[in-house]
Design a protein around this motif. Structure first.
Motif, PDB file in Angstrom:
ATOM      1  N   UNK A  42      59.921  29.531  49.596  1.00 43.18           N
ATOM      2  CA  UNK A  42      58.710  28.744  49.394  1.00 43.18           C
ATOM      3  C   UNK A  42      57.537  29.343  50.147  1.00 43.18           C
ATOM      4  N   UNK A  43      57.806  29.915  51.332  1.00 45.02           N
ATOM      5  CA  UNK A  43      56.730  30.577  52.076  1.00 45.02           C
ATOM      6  C   UNK A  43      56.196  31.776  51.305  1.00 45.02           C
ATOM      7  N   UNK A  44      57.089  32.489  50.650  1.00 45.15           N
ATOM      8  CA  UNK A  44      56.673  33.650  49.868  1.00 45.15           C
ATOM      9  C   UNK A  44      55.805  33.203  48.684  1.00 45.15           C
ATOM     10  N   UNK A  45      56.185  32.106  48.053  1.00 43.04           N
ATOM     11  CA  UNK A  45      55.396  31.602  46.934  1.00 43.04           C
ATOM     12  C   UNK A  45      54.022  31.115  47.405  1.00 43.04           C
ATOM     13  N   UNK A  46      54.000  30.424  48.560  1.00 40.42           N
ATOM     14  CA  UNK A  46      52.723  29.959  49.097  1.00 40.42           C
ATOM     15  C   UNK A  46      51.818  31.141  49.427  1.00 40.42           C
ATOM     16  N   UNK A  47      52.409  32.166  50.020  1.00 37.46           N
ATOM     17  CA  UNK A  47      51.643  33.369  50.373  1.00 37.46           C
ATOM     18  C   UNK A  47      50.997  33.987  49.136  1.00 37.46           C
ATOM     19  N   UNK A  48      51.783  34.155  48.077  1.00 41.16           N
ATOM     20  CA  UNK A  48      51.247  34.782  46.862  1.00 41.16           C
ATOM     21  C   UNK A  48      50.164  33.913  46.226  1.00 41.16           C
ATOM     22  N   UNK A  49      50.318  32.591  46.308  1.00 41.10           N
ATOM     23  CA  UNK A  49      49.303  31.715  45.746  1.00 41.10           C
ATOM     24  C   UNK A  49      48.016  31.775  46.568  1.00 41.10           C
ATOM     25  N   UNK A  50      48.151  31.859  47.908  1.00 39.69           N
ATOM     26  CA  UNK A  50      46.959  32.008  48.747  1.00 39.69           C
ATOM     27  C   UNK A  50      46.230  33.325  48.453  1.00 39.69           C
ATOM     28  N   UNK A  51      46.983  34.388  48.289  1.00 42.87           N
ATOM     29  CA  UNK A  51      46.375  35.673  47.959  1.00 42.87           C
ATOM     30  C   UNK A  51      45.651  35.579  46.613  1.00 42.87           C
ATOM     31  N   UNK A  52      46.273  34.902  45.657  1.00 45.48           N
ATOM     32  CA  UNK A  52      45.631  34.753  44.336  1.00 45.48           C
ATOM     33  C   UNK A  52      44.315  33.996  44.467  1.00 45.48           C
ATOM     34  N   UNK A  53      44.313  32.914  45.255  1.00 42.29           N
ATOM     35  CA  UNK A  53      43.105  32.111  45.416  1.00 42.29           C
ATOM     36  C   UNK A  53      41.996  32.900  46.120  1.00 42.29           C
ATOM     37  N   UNK A  54      42.342  33.627  47.199  1.00 44.40           N
ATOM     38  CA  UNK A  54      41.299  34.336  47.949  1.00 44.40           C
ATOM     39  C   UNK A  54      40.712  35.473  47.129  1.00 44.40           C
ATOM     40  N   UNK A  55      41.550  36.126  46.322  1.00 42.88           N
ATOM     41  CA  UNK A  55      41.022  37.194  45.461  1.00 42.88           C
ATOM     42  C   UNK A  55      40.167  36.614  44.322  1.00 42.88           C
ATOM     43  N   UNK A  56      40.545  35.430  43.816  1.00 37.78           N
ATOM     44  CA  UNK A  56      39.774  34.839  42.719  1.00 37.78           C
ATOM     45  C   UNK A  56      38.371  34.440  43.157  1.00 37.78           C
ATOM     46  N   UNK A  57      38.198  34.085  44.435  1.00 33.87           N
ATOM     47  CA  UNK A  57      36.867  33.748  44.928  1.00 33.87           C
ATOM     48  C   UNK A  57      36.256  34.880  45.757  1.00 33.87           C
ATOM     49  N   UNK A  58      36.964  36.009  45.876  1.00 36.08           N
ATOM     50  CA  UNK A  58      36.505  37.122  46.703  1.00 36.08           C
ATOM     51  C   UNK A  58      35.202  37.722  46.230  1.00 36.08           C
ATOM     52  N   UNK A  59      35.007  37.817  44.906  1.00 34.48           N
ATOM     53  CA  UNK A  59      33.783  38.430  44.383  1.00 34.48           C
ATOM     54  C   UNK A  59      32.554  37.672  44.860  1.00 34.48           C
ATOM     55  N   UNK A  60      32.607  36.351  44.818  1.00 36.10           N
ATOM     56  CA  UNK A  60      31.476  35.545  45.271  1.00 36.10           C
ATOM     57  C   UNK A  60      31.208  35.698  46.751  1.00 36.10           C
ATOM     58  N   UNK A  61      32.276  35.721  47.571  1.00 37.00           N
ATOM     59  CA  UNK A  61      32.097  35.867  49.024  1.00 37.00           C
ATOM     60  C   UNK A  61      31.508  37.231  49.370  1.00 37.00           C
ATOM     61  N   UNK A  62      32.009  38.280  48.726  1.00 40.92           N
ATOM     62  CA  UNK A  62      31.506  39.627  48.989  1.00 40.92           C
ATOM     63  C   UNK A  62      30.040  39.748  48.562  1.00 40.92           C
ATOM     64  N   UNK A  63      29.723  39.191  47.387  1.00 38.59           N
ATOM     65  CA  UNK A  63      28.347  39.257  46.898  1.00 38.59           C
ATOM     66  C   UNK A  63      27.395  38.518  47.838  1.00 38.59           C
ATOM     67  N   UNK A  64      27.811  37.348  48.336  1.00 41.44           N
ATOM     68  CA  UNK A  64      26.957  36.578  49.246  1.00 41.44           C
ATOM     69  C   UNK A  64      26.720  37.342  50.547  1.00 41.44           C
TER      70      UNK A  64
END
Length: 618
Positions: free
Chosen positions: A36-58
């Motif tokens: 479950x920790x591995x699944x949570x980790x992969x989901x967190x990585x997915x979320x941070x990458x999905x919003x990464x473009x906006x954070x980098x642009x800002x």
């Protein structure tokens, strides 16, 4: 070298352990912690990458604005180099984000993506942290405070959005704020030193907030994973239930076919015996045996009705019909049963015109009347027909029987459910009557309502479309039963010897010439030896081997080059088989076939053939 993923899992395990020890975290049974920790980790990585473009642009936009604003006051050459460093880090981060978002699922699950994002965030934070080391002494305090506010705002945004992946927040915020705080503290100005201390406290507060946000993200992800697991389990349970229903249908079809074979033969033997037996005592025994066979036949027909509904081969053919013709037939069927139980049977004699499928509506009312007679021990049963409006005629069936308790009112419409039959008395049926009633009413689009009080009785109402008297069709006159013409040649095909012999005895008793065969090959050989064309073919559907009765009829018609009338008789009630035979256009009867039913169908087919032949001659 220890990877960021391993550090993350270790930290997450420690973080979880602290909450478990403190009793603040409830362990979910049935989940493996590392999985479950591995699944949570992969989901967190997915979320941070999905919003990464906006954070980098800002972040990049802030760097451009700061550079342009300060360039108006001091054309410091290092500003261009600093902005170029921001641009390089931005390019690397956007490249990493692009590669992740366009990678396959298996590639995304590699631990390195967390390392890449952490490195990108850390490099950006370091580049921002270099700013006070290079430019602090070049600008007045008011500009420094403005830049400090921008730094603080970026850390606050990162705490809210970037805390999805906590290591990335730390990698960005700590190298960004600490150099600015130290520069303020060491500036020698008390006011700036005060701001530097507050900036450190601001960093600590945001770290605490980021921890809480990260925990909320993790709990949200965990709940999402549990919901997905639950959905998967429900889907699997649904598949298991569907397979069980299919297996049940196959079992019932197979069992029904195997049991119908001897019952079919027994009914034919009884019909032949009834015509030959003259002794009154023996006739009474034959009649009692016939009643027992009819009772079993009724049970099998209930199963057949369900199979036909499942196969969706019941056709809805509404016509304009007077209600009294329908009610007269029901009165004739149930009047004697009511007399035997000392019940008052009141059936309306008022004639209304109905627009309905006569066969289906009669089946519905017959089932309801059968239940009413069965479960009413005293009092009366009434079947009324009243006009409700210009478009609707209401049929109401009322009895003073046992009634149905409130908690069972929905269950009684389920298949194989009976309220007052714990001993499973077969004389009370299989519990399919009301289930069939509801499904037939849905097929006819006739609203069905039930009101019942336990111990007082039940009222069923059906709202049937009103018909038009001028559109009533003249009923066809029944074919004279006598009448199967003498010397009618009948070819019977069945792989059960008992069925063949019983058919021979019954058909010969009707004056027919009978030929028997076990398959299509035997049938063609017999026809060749006899040199005749049968007037009608009666074939079982399921023959020995892989051939069917449909194949046998087709073969005979091809060999003789004559469209010989044919009847398919089957004990198979599976929906697929019923639909398959119906699609051929052949007349289908179901075992055990009542002799009167078989005689009627044979006469109809022979009459059509005679009409066709006379037209050809003419």
């Amino acid at each position: 070298m220890v990877s960021s993923y391993e550090l993350y899992v270790t930290a997450a395990g420690a973080y979880r352990a602290n909450f478990v020890a403190a009793g603040l975290y409830e362990h979910r049974d049935g989940y493996d912690l590392s999985d479950i920790e591995r699944k949570i980790y992969h989901e967190q990585i997915r979320l941070i990458y999905s919003q990464g473009t906006g954070l980098v642009a800002a972040s990049t936009l802030c760097a451009v604005c700061v550079t342009l604003f300060l360039w108006r006051y001091t054309q410091h050459p290092l500003l261009i180099w600093w902005l170029a460093a921001i641009g390089i880090s931005t390019s690397l981060r956007l490249c990493s984000i692009y590669l992740y978002l366009n990678a396959t699922q298996s590639v995304r699950e590699l631990p390195r993506w967390g390392t890449f994002y952490l490195l990108g965030s850390s490099i950006t934070g370091i580049v921002w942290g270099v700013w006070p080391l290079c430019f602090y002494s070049s600008f007045a305090p008011e500009y420094l405070l403005m830049i400090t506010a921008i730094f603080a705002g970026m850390v606050a945004v990162s705490a809210a959005a970037g805390s999805t992946y906590f290591p990335a927040f730390l990698g960005f915020s700590i190298p960004m704020l600490i150099p600015m705080s130290i520069a303020h503290i060491l500036s020698g100005d008390d006011s700036m030193a005060f701001f530097g201390g507050n900036l450190l406290m601001f960093l600590v507060v945001n770290v605490i907030l980021a921890i809480r946000c990260n925990r909320n993200y993790r709990e949200f992800i965990l709940s999402k994973l549990e919901n997905l697991e639950l959905i998967d389990r429900l889907a699997e349970e649904k598949r298991i239930a569907e397979r069980a229903m299919v297996a049940k249908s196959r079992f019932l079809a197979a069992a029904s076919h195997d049991l119908r074979q001897p019952l079919h033969a027994m009914g034919l033997f009884l019909s032949a015996l009834r015509k030959r037996e003259k002794d009154p005592k023996s006739q009474r025994i034959v009649e009692d045996m016939t009643k027992s066979a009819d009772a079993l036949n009724s049970l099998f027909n209930s199963l057949l009705d369900v199979s036909r509904l499942d196969a969706e081969i019941i056709e809805f053919d509404p016509v304009h019909v007077p209600s009294n013709s329908l009610f007269d037939a029901l009165r004739a069927q149930f009047e004697q049963q009511a007399i035997e139980k000392n019940l008052d049977l009141n059936i309306s004699t008022d004639s209304q015109v109905l627009y309905c499928d006569v066969v289906l509506l009669e089946r519905v009312l017959r089932n309801l009347l059968s239940n009413a007679v069965q479960y009413t021990n005293s009092g009366s049963i009434s079947l009324l027909c009243t006009e409700q409006s210009n478009d609707v005629v209401r049929i109401a069936l009322m009895d003073t029987g046992l009634g149905i308790a409130e908690e069972f009112k929905e269950d009684v419409f389920s298949e194989y459910y009976q309220v007052n039959n714990p001993e499973r008395d077969r004389s009370k049926g299989l519990g399919l009557g009301l289930s069939i009633v509801r499904r037939l009413c849905e097929l006819m689009d006739v609203p069905l309502n039930m009101e019942s009080t336990d111990g007082e009785g039940t009222i069923f109402t059906l709202d049937v479309p009103r018909g038009r008297g001028e559109n009533i069709l003249e009923q066809a006159k029944p074919v004279d039963a006598g009448v199967l013409g003498v010397n009618n040649c009948v070819l019977v095909i069945d792989d059960e010897m008992q069925v063949l012999q019983s058919m021979r005895h019954m058909l010969e008793g009707w004056g027919c010439e009978v030929m028997l065969a076990e398959n299509a090959q035997d049938a063609t050989q017999i026809l060749a030896l006899r040199g005749c064309i049968p007037d009608i073919v009666i074939s079982d559907y399921r023959l020995a081997g892989v051939s069917t009765g449909v194949d046998a009829v087709t073969t005979i018609r091809v060999v003789l080059d004559v469209p010989v009338p044919a009847i398919i008789v089957t004990g198979d009630t599976s929906p697929e088989r019923l639909k398959e035979v119906k699609d051929t256009g052949l007349r289908l009867l179901h075992k055990p076939v009542h002799p009167d039913e078989l005689s009627e169908v044979m006469q109809i087919l022979l009459a059509k053939e005679d009409t066709r032949a006379s037209r050809v001659i003419a």
